[in-house]
Write a protein that holds these residues in place. Structure first.
Motif, PDB file in Angstrom:
ATOM      1  N   LEU A 409       0.843  -1.201   0.000  1.00 51.76           N
ATOM      2  CA  LEU A 409       0.000   0.000   0.000  1.00 51.76           C
ATOM      3  C   LEU A 409       0.875   1.247   0.000  1.00 51.76           C
ATOM      4  O   LEU A 409       0.557   2.237  -0.665  1.00 51.76           O
ATOM      5  CB  LEU A 409      -0.945  -0.005   1.218  1.00 51.76           C
ATOM      6  CG  LEU A 409      -1.989  -1.124   1.247  1.00 51.76           C
ATOM      7  CD1 LEU A 409      -2.909  -0.964   2.456  1.00 51.76           C
ATOM      8  CD2 LEU A 409      -2.812  -1.170  -0.041  1.00 51.76           C
ATOM      9  N   GLU A 410       1.966   1.161   0.727  1.00 45.17           N
ATOM     10  CA  GLU A 410       2.842   2.330   0.777  1.00 45.17           C
ATOM     11  C   GLU A 410       3.541   2.570  -0.574  1.00 45.17           C
ATOM     12  O   GLU A 410       3.530   3.671  -1.111  1.00 45.17           O
ATOM     13  CB  GLU A 410       3.885   2.143   1.869  1.00 45.17           C
ATOM     14  CG  GLU A 410       4.704   3.411   2.045  1.00 45.17           C
ATOM     15  CD  GLU A 410       5.563   3.367   3.290  1.00 45.17           C
ATOM     16  OE1 GLU A 410       5.174   2.668   4.265  1.00 45.17           O
ATOM     17  OE2 GLU A 410       6.623   4.021   3.282  1.00 45.17           O
ATOM     18  N   LEU A 411       4.105   1.490  -1.121  1.00 48.61           N
ATOM     19  CA  LEU A 411       4.874   1.648  -2.364  1.00 48.61           C
ATOM     20  C   LEU A 411       3.991   1.972  -3.575  1.00 48.61           C
ATOM     21  O   LEU A 411       4.324   2.806  -4.408  1.00 48.61           O
ATOM     22  CB  LEU A 411       5.688   0.376  -2.644  1.00 48.61           C
ATOM     23  CG  LEU A 411       6.533   0.404  -3.922  1.00 48.61           C
ATOM     24  CD1 LEU A 411       7.600   1.493  -3.859  1.00 48.61           C
ATOM     25  CD2 LEU A 411       7.194  -0.945  -4.176  1.00 48.61           C
ATOM     26  N   PHE A 412       2.881   1.243  -3.663  1.00 47.33           N
ATOM     27  CA  PHE A 412       2.057   1.371  -4.880  1.00 47.33           C
ATOM     28  C   PHE A 412       0.866   2.309  -4.707  1.00 47.33           C
ATOM     29  O   PHE A 412       0.007   2.368  -5.580  1.00 47.33           O
ATOM     30  CB  PHE A 412       1.548  -0.007  -5.315  1.00 47.33           C
ATOM     31  CG  PHE A 412       2.644  -1.000  -5.590  1.00 47.33           C
ATOM     32  CD1 PHE A 412       3.620  -0.751  -6.544  1.00 47.33           C
ATOM     33  CD2 PHE A 412       2.703  -2.203  -4.882  1.00 47.33           C
ATOM     34  CE1 PHE A 412       4.619  -1.677  -6.799  1.00 47.33           C
ATOM     35  CE2 PHE A 412       3.697  -3.141  -5.141  1.00 47.33           C
ATOM     36  CZ  PHE A 412       4.661  -2.870  -6.097  1.00 47.33           C
ATOM     37  N   GLY A 413       0.782   2.974  -3.552  1.00 44.36           N
ATOM     38  CA  GLY A 413      -0.348   3.866  -3.276  1.00 44.36           C
ATOM     39  C   GLY A 413      -0.724   4.689  -4.496  1.00 44.36           C
ATOM     40  O   GLY A 413       0.142   5.193  -5.212  1.00 44.36           O
ATOM     41  N   ARG A 414      -2.016   4.860  -4.713  1.00 44.79           N
ATOM     42  CA  ARG A 414      -2.484   5.384  -5.997  1.00 44.79           C
ATOM     43  C   ARG A 414      -1.933   6.750  -6.330  1.00 44.79           C
ATOM     44  O   ARG A 414      -1.829   7.121  -7.494  1.00 44.79           O
ATOM     45  CB  ARG A 414      -4.003   5.412  -6.028  1.00 44.79           C
ATOM     46  CG  ARG A 414      -4.554   3.995  -6.120  1.00 44.79           C
ATOM     47  CD  ARG A 414      -6.033   3.996  -6.317  1.00 44.79           C
ATOM     48  NE  ARG A 414      -6.393   4.573  -7.603  1.00 44.79           N
ATOM     49  CZ  ARG A 414      -7.601   4.446  -8.119  1.00 44.79           C
ATOM     50  NH1 ARG A 414      -8.532   3.769  -7.473  1.00 44.79           N
ATOM     51  NH2 ARG A 414      -7.885   4.996  -9.266  1.00 44.79           N
ATOM     52  N   LYS A 415      -1.568   7.505  -5.303  1.00 47.42           N
ATOM     53  CA  LYS A 415      -1.145   8.872  -5.629  1.00 47.42           C
ATOM     54  C   LYS A 415       0.254   8.951  -6.211  1.00 47.42           C
ATOM     55  O   LYS A 415       0.606   9.903  -6.870  1.00 47.42           O
ATOM     56  CB  LYS A 415      -1.241   9.762  -4.401  1.00 47.42           C
ATOM     57  CG  LYS A 415      -2.674  10.236  -4.211  1.00 47.42           C
ATOM     58  CD  LYS A 415      -2.836  11.186  -3.068  1.00 47.42           C
ATOM     59  CE  LYS A 415      -4.321  11.319  -2.754  1.00 47.42           C
ATOM     60  NZ  LYS A 415      -4.581  11.173  -1.337  1.00 47.42           N
ATOM     61  N   ASN A 416       1.086   7.973  -5.909  1.00 43.25           N
ATOM     62  CA  ASN A 416       2.470   8.139  -6.349  1.00 43.25           C
ATOM     63  C   ASN A 416       3.124   6.855  -6.844  1.00 43.25           C
ATOM     64  O   ASN A 416       4.273   6.611  -6.582  1.00 43.25           O
ATOM     65  CB  ASN A 416       3.313   8.714  -5.203  1.00 43.25           C
ATOM     66  CG  ASN A 416       3.209   7.843  -3.958  1.00 43.25           C
ATOM     67  OD1 ASN A 416       2.470   6.873  -3.958  1.00 43.25           O
ATOM     68  ND2 ASN A 416       3.962   8.177  -2.923  1.00 43.25           N
ATOM     69  N   GLY A 417       2.358   6.022  -7.517  1.00 46.06           N
ATOM     70  CA  GLY A 417       3.022   4.797  -7.953  1.00 46.06           C
ATOM     71  C   GLY A 417       2.395   4.223  -9.200  1.00 46.06           C
ATOM     72  O   GLY A 417       1.705   4.916  -9.948  1.00 46.06           O
ATOM     73  N   ALA A 418       2.664   2.959  -9.392  1.00 44.70           N
ATOM     74  CA  ALA A 418       2.204   2.285 -10.595  1.00 44.70           C
ATOM     75  C   ALA A 418       0.683   2.213 -10.645  1.00 44.70           C
ATOM     76  O   ALA A 418       0.085   2.184 -11.708  1.00 44.70           O
ATOM     77  CB  ALA A 418       2.782   0.879 -10.640  1.00 44.70           C
ATOM     78  N   GLY A 419       0.063   2.187  -9.469  1.00 48.06           N
ATOM     79  CA  GLY A 419      -1.379   1.990  -9.395  1.00 48.06           C
ATOM     80  C   GLY A 419      -2.201   3.082 -10.051  1.00 48.06           C
ATOM     81  O   GLY A 419      -3.373   2.894 -10.318  1.00 48.06           O
ATOM     82  N   ASP A 420      -1.609   4.218 -10.327  1.00 45.69           N
ATOM     83  CA  ASP A 420      -2.405   5.249 -11.009  1.00 45.69           C
ATOM     84  C   ASP A 420      -2.346   5.094 -12.515  1.00 45.69           C
ATOM     85  O   ASP A 420      -2.826   5.936 -13.249  1.00 45.69           O
ATOM     86  CB  ASP A 420      -1.949   6.655 -10.587  1.00 45.69           C
ATOM     87  CG  ASP A 420      -0.579   6.981 -11.142  1.00 45.69           C
ATOM     88  OD1 ASP A 420       0.105   6.057 -11.607  1.00 45.69           O
ATOM     89  OD2 ASP A 420      -0.193   8.149 -11.109  1.00 45.69           O
TER      90      ASP A 420
END
Lengths: 422, 422
Positions: A409-420
């Motif tokens: 959740l920390e690494l891929f959090g939507r605001k700053n990672g791949a998840g966006d």
């Protein structure tokens, strides 16, 4: 026999009534001259009927280049119906009827096929998915949660032994499902038979030790003789899933392999952008998936929430849900949605809630490989996210005592990672 | 092994260089995270290469809805290449590579596949058309002029006996070629086997009497088992041509039937509008026809000059000519263009001149049925138009002592008849 209904979103330089009439004629008994053979009786029996017309808007310019020019272009929805007597219960011939020449007509300046309804007679000709949602879960030994999957990456370029060595890390990490990339074909650098041999050695040995047989979708997309041969080798080697690219196979190709092989067919929709990308031409997923489910698709790709492509989240979810809607009479033909494209533990909660069930495959690439805990950490984070979602516990709460989920959740959090989707 | 080259017309919210790089990555060894397995050596061996980039224009708004927004969108042409080692000489896998996921990328706001070049290795895997242009002419006994054809109309609704009775008029009228409409499937009102029986009785008996065996393209489009069965029945009954709809069959379906049947395959492109209608998404005919010729298409529909659809005359002619261009090394794989859609004697002269050869099929519907001299008059007018064109005599001059041609030119003249595409 029943009737087949199809709905279109269209724009026309003439009137909706005129365009509907032209399409109905062109796609059934009509031609550009009134012919002696086209009697009233024949038209009554074999002609397509205009069932419904609803205007929605007008514009000053045509959405697509159009030979007929007009002061104003009218947009709307029309529904046509055909007697099944015209084409029988043959999906290839249905496609030629509802999605044939009509897209080229000068009477339309935009045309999308948006819905179709197959009468119950199709259930007699097409048995649909062999495994579907429940059969796939049973075969993979996964219960009460989504299947966690990944795609072999790099997509192409690994040798059979290199592929197997990656697969070993993944199965040791606890994954449920692995698939070839759709670009992984049967080229001389990584021939199918050798890849199958190396990968199944790993999967079978892991299954012997742990009782868990990881499902691997081997891409068998090819000409039919080769596909059949490779599907046979696959079954003989103890494989449990075959992957195909739908556009190159066509309906005829999919049905042929469906009738040959007793394995879940993992169906990849690459090329889908041609049908979906323009609001003015193409076919809706709502329609498209019905054809493939009837023809035997067990798994269908639906992109993912916050994907790296262009579909909006609502579209992704609506498409995934559509695979569970019954079709052709009382027959379910439920296919399993496959989420993929920029997926990590981050989107699991929202995906489970939005789909309304958890019988899906959730594929992460970077979301597994890029996890700080390595492959095992990535897989664990996804299983934890799934468990949280199934248990109705918010991911961030569950993460408090689940390290891998917390890291994801920390690494891929939507605001700053791949998840966006970047 | 050689490399495969593909060219795209694209528009991007980023830069052409960036979009080209993303597509090359997505369609070969890349993913959204740099992975440990993606070594320089692997990328060098398996990665797609950007071969050429040419900017053409910019605009303020995206041509298609696009998730990435920008001040300005750049349009241009890019060429990529792939090592054949990635996908081998398998057309279905080539299609997944050059026309797969890329259409969905957020990095493009328009994307059309506009050219492809198959290295010579494909000639080893795909024998191409069985008959092609010259084989078809020989089989039909037509020499030194276009084949004159028609489509059974009404498209659907005639019984087998009614169909045969229309066919009788046409063969007596001197026609070379007849085809089922693509909507004529194998429904209960006009089952294939019965239609075949009734129609071949007429054609065989006419051939026995006159020595001229009219070529009839029976629509066998269906699931593979049924297609094979019907193709066998067709050959056994003395039939000389089978018709299929390409989109429902897919490449895999066409190759499978090509390998089974020794007859010219008359290939219908219904559904083509989805690929061709928008200037911003799809695949050019120049590319599309190469796949089908390799897979075994003997005849390919190309619309017609002054057609009732939307393609411009120049496009029609360019497409028809493209079927004669050699592909895959020195192999010709020439397919026969089929002109159809609002055709009459009027467009024959221009068609012959523009195509550059006369080895094509020229199908007229209303242009035959609507002729004042009836079917025989309509066919005669087309043969006369063809003879005039082949002899280099202007149609209006030849018409002076050829009554049927004269009648056709008057009735269908481009300014006030069917020939203008209405």
């Amino acid at each position: 026999m029943g009737r087949l209904f199809a709905t279109y979103d269209l724009e026309t330089p003439t009137t909706l009534e005129q365009a509907a009439k032209v399409i109905a004629g062109e796609q059934s008994s009509g031609t550009f001259l009134k012919l002696p053979g086209e009697t009233d009786r024949l038209r009554e029996r074999s002609g397509a009927r205009v069932e419904q017309i609803t205007a929605t808007s007008t514009s000053r310019t045509p959405s697509l280049p159009c030979r007929i020019s007009a002061e104003s272009y009218t947009r709307g929805e029309i529904t046509l119906s055909w007697p099944l007597d015209n084409m029988g219960t043959s999906l290839p011939n249905v496609l030629a009827t509802v999605a044939g020449n009509l897209f080229e007509l000068a009477d339309v300046s935009a045309l999308r096929l948006t819905d179709i309804s197959f009468p119950k007679e199709f259930a007699m000709s097409y048995p649909g998915p062999t495994y579907g949602r429940l059969g796939t879960l049973a075969l993979a030994g996964v219960k009460d949660r989504p299947m966690i999957g990944t795609i072999v990456k790099p997509s192409v370029g690994l040798s059979p032994v290199e592929t197997a060595s990656l697969v070993e890390k993944l199965v040791e990490g606890g994954i449920d499902f692995i698939k070839d990339d759709e670009l992984q074909a049967n080229g001389p650098h990584c021939p199918f038979e050798e890849r199958l041999h190396e990968v199944m050695k790993v999967i079978n040995s892991h299954a012997d030790r742990t009782g868990k047989k990881v499902m691997y979708a081997f891409n068998i997309t090819d000409e039919l003789d080769t596909m059949r041969r490779n599907a046979d080798l696959l079954q003989r080697a103890g494989g449990t899933c075959a992957m195909v690219s739908l556009f190159p196979l066509g309906l005829t190709g999919l049905t042929a392999i469906r009738r040959h092989v007793d394995l879940p067919l993992h169906c990849h929709r690459n090329g889908w952008g041609i049908y979906s990308r323009s609001p003015d031409i193409g076919i809706s997923f709502r329609v498209w998936q019905k054809f493939w489910r009837l023809a035997g698709a067990d798994h269908l790709h639906v992109n993912g929430i916050a994907n790296k492509f262009t579909e909006a989240d609502e579209t992704v979810i609506e498409n995934a849900r559509s695979l569970g809607n019954p079709l052709s009479g009382e027959h379910g033909y439920q296919a399993m949605p496959v989420f993929s494209s920029g997926q990590t533990a981050v989107q699991m909660e929202e995906t489970c809630q939005a789909v309304g069930h958890t019988d899906f495959i959730y594929c992460a690439g970077g979301g597994i490989m890029g996890h700080p805990g390595g492959v095992a950490g990535g897989v664990a984070s996804l299983i934890q996210a799934a468990e949280a979602a199934v248990g109705g516990i918010p991911a961030h709460v569950f993460a408090k005592d689940h390290k891998e989920l917390s890291q994801a959740l920390e690494l891929f959090g939507r605001k700053n990672g791949a998840g966006d989707g970047k």
